[in-house]
Design an enzyme around this catalytic site. Structure first.
Site, PDB file in Angstrom:
ATOM      1  N   ASP A   8     -26.992  20.493  12.552  1.00 31.44           N
ATOM      2  CA  ASP A   8     -26.402  21.728  11.986  1.00 31.44           C
ATOM      3  C   ASP A   8     -25.264  21.513  10.975  1.00 31.44           C
ATOM      4  OD1 ASP A   8     -28.157  22.682  13.884  1.00 31.44           O
ATOM      5  OD2 ASP A   8     -26.695  23.866  14.998  1.00 31.44           O
ATOM      6  N   ASP A  46     -29.611  25.516  12.380  1.00 34.00           N
ATOM      7  CA  ASP A  46     -29.459  26.805  13.051  1.00 34.00           C
ATOM      8  C   ASP A  46     -30.032  27.857  12.100  1.00 34.00           C
ATOM      9  OD1 ASP A  46     -28.410  27.705  15.549  1.00 34.00           O
ATOM     10  OD2 ASP A  46     -26.641  28.575  14.560  1.00 34.00           O
ATOM     11  N   HIS A  48     -31.069  31.682  12.283  1.00 35.70           N
ATOM     12  CA  HIS A  48     -31.180  32.947  13.015  1.00 35.70           C
ATOM     13  C   HIS A  48     -31.735  34.073  12.144  1.00 35.70           C
ATOM     14  CE1 HIS A  48     -28.876  31.259  16.282  1.00 35.70           C
ATOM     15  NE2 HIS A  48     -27.781  31.103  15.559  1.00 35.70           N
ATOM     16  N   HIS A  81     -23.785  34.263  11.680  1.00 32.66           N
ATOM     17  CA  HIS A  81     -23.794  32.940  11.026  1.00 32.66           C
ATOM     18  C   HIS A  81     -25.230  32.454  10.869  1.00 32.66           C
ATOM     19  CE1 HIS A  81     -24.151  31.992  15.287  1.00 32.66           C
ATOM     20  NE2 HIS A  81     -24.759  30.881  14.912  1.00 32.66           N
ATOM     21  N   LYS A 106     -33.927  26.097  14.793  1.00 34.29           N
ATOM     22  CA  LYS A 106     -33.713  26.664  16.133  1.00 34.29           C
ATOM     23  C   LYS A 106     -32.953  27.974  16.024  1.00 34.29           C
ATOM     24  CE  LYS A 106     -29.585  23.826  16.611  1.00 34.29           C
ATOM     25  NZ  LYS A 106     -28.592  24.878  16.824  1.00 34.29           N
ATOM     26  N   CYS A 151     -23.431  22.708  19.696  1.00 34.85           N
ATOM     27  CA  CYS A 151     -24.802  22.227  19.455  1.00 34.85           C
ATOM     28  C   CYS A 151     -24.933  20.706  19.555  1.00 34.85           C
ATOM     29  CB  CYS A 151     -25.307  22.758  18.124  1.00 34.85           C
ATOM     30  SG  CYS A 151     -25.560  24.545  18.208  1.00 34.85           S
TER      31      CYS A 151
HETATM   32  C1  VGL Z   1     -23.515  26.474  16.858  1.00 30.37           C
HETATM   33  C2  VGL Z   1     -22.512  28.285  17.865  1.00 30.37           C
HETATM   34  C3  VGL Z   1     -23.576  29.091  17.536  1.00 30.37           C
HETATM   35  C4  VGL Z   1     -23.460  25.012  16.490  1.00 30.37           C
HETATM   36  C5  VGL Z   1     -24.604  27.267  16.536  1.00 30.37           C
HETATM   37  O1  VGL Z   1     -24.214  24.587  15.607  1.00 30.37           O
HETATM   38  O2  VGL Z   1     -22.658  24.283  17.099  1.00 30.37           O
HETATM   39  N1  VGL Z   1     -22.479  26.995  17.516  1.00 30.37           N
HETATM   40  N2  VGL Z   1     -24.611  28.565  16.862  1.00 30.37           N
HETATM   41 ZN    ZN Z   2     -26.079  29.837  16.057  1.00 32.99          ZN
END
Ligand code: VGL
Ligand code: ZN
Length: 201
Positions: A8, A46, A48, A81, A106, A151
C-alpha cells in the site's frame, strides 16, 4: 526463494494524503533500492469503492478513528481513502514499479475491510497472494510499506499463518500509531515472525 511484498505505498498514505502516515514518504528510496535484492517483487493496493463501509463518512454521527461494528466485525472508521481510480489510490509517484511482477488489490467489497494482502478481515476470501507465492516457489517473504501498524502488520501475521518464513523490514515501514505498532511487533515475534532492519538482507 525469497519475495518482497510492498504494501500500500499509495498517495493517500503519504504526508498530505487522506490517511497520511507520518514520514510515509521517507521509506520510498529504500524500498526502491531493496527491490534489486529480490528475484520476485509483488505489491498490494488498497482499492475501495466510493462509500466503502470502513469510511466514517458513511456512518451517521461517526468521525474518523471512531470504532463501530461492520457486519459483525469490529471496525475502526477511517477517512475516505484509496477510492479506486482516484489519484489518492495511485501508487506513490516516486515508487519504482518496473520490477513489480503482480499487484494484489484489496478492500473492494463495500461491507468488509481488508488490511492484509492475503485475506479480508473476516478471512472469508483470499486475494490469491499465498497461492501465487507458493506457485512461484517462494519460502521467505519480506514485507515493507504502509502503514506499519495496520496493513503491513496484518499482512505479516497472515504470511506467518500461511507458513512462510516471514520478515518485517522495520526501517522500510512507518506506522500511523507507534504504540499500536509496538503491540503488533510483539505479536508478530510471538507467532514466529522476524522483525529486521534492511541492512541485514
Ligand atoms: C490501511 C487503514 C485503512 C493501510 C488501509 O494500508 O495500512 N490502513 N486502509
Ligand atoms: Zn483502506
Amino acid at each position: 526463494m525469497k519475495a518482497l511484498i510492498i504494501v500500500d505505498i499509495q498517495n493517500d498514505f503519504l504526508p498530505g494524503g487522506a490517511l497520511e502516515v507520518p514520514e510515509g514518504d521517507h521509506i520510498i528510496p529504500l524500498v526502491n533500492q531493496m527491490q534489486k535484492k529480490f528475484p520476485l517483487v509483488a505489491a498490494t493496493q488498497d482499492w475501495h469503492p466510493a462509500g466503502h463501509g470502513s469510511f466514517a463518512s458513511v456512518h451517521e454521527g461517526k468521525k474518523p478513528f471512531d470504532k463501530t461494528t461492520l457486519e459483525g466485525l469490529e471496525q475502526i472508521l477511517w477517512p475516505d481513502h484509496c477510492v479506486r481510480g482516484t489519484e489518492g489510490a495511485a501508487f506513490a509517484e516516486d515508487l519504482c514499479m518496473n520490477s513489480v511482477e503482480a499487484i494484489f488489490r484489496k478492500g473492494l467489497d463495500p461491507l468488509i475491510d481488508s488490511y492484509s494482502g492475503f485475506f479480508d478481515n473476516g478471512k472469508k476470501k483470499t486475494t490469491g497472494l499465498a497461492d501465487y507465492l507458493r506457485g512461484k516457489g517462494v519460502q521467505q517473504v519480506y514485507i515493507c510499506g504502509l502503514a506499519a501498524d495496520v496493513c503491513v502488520a496484518f499482512t505479516t501475521l497472515d504470511a506467518i499463518g500461511e507458513g512462510f518464513e516471514t520478515f518485517l523490514i522495520e526501517d522500510a515501514t512507518r506506522p500511523i500509531d507507534q504504540k499500536g505498532f509496538e503491540k503488533m511487533k510483539a505479536e508478530i515475534q510471538r507467532k514466529g515472525g522476524n522483525v529486521i532492519q534492511s541492512s541485514s538482507i
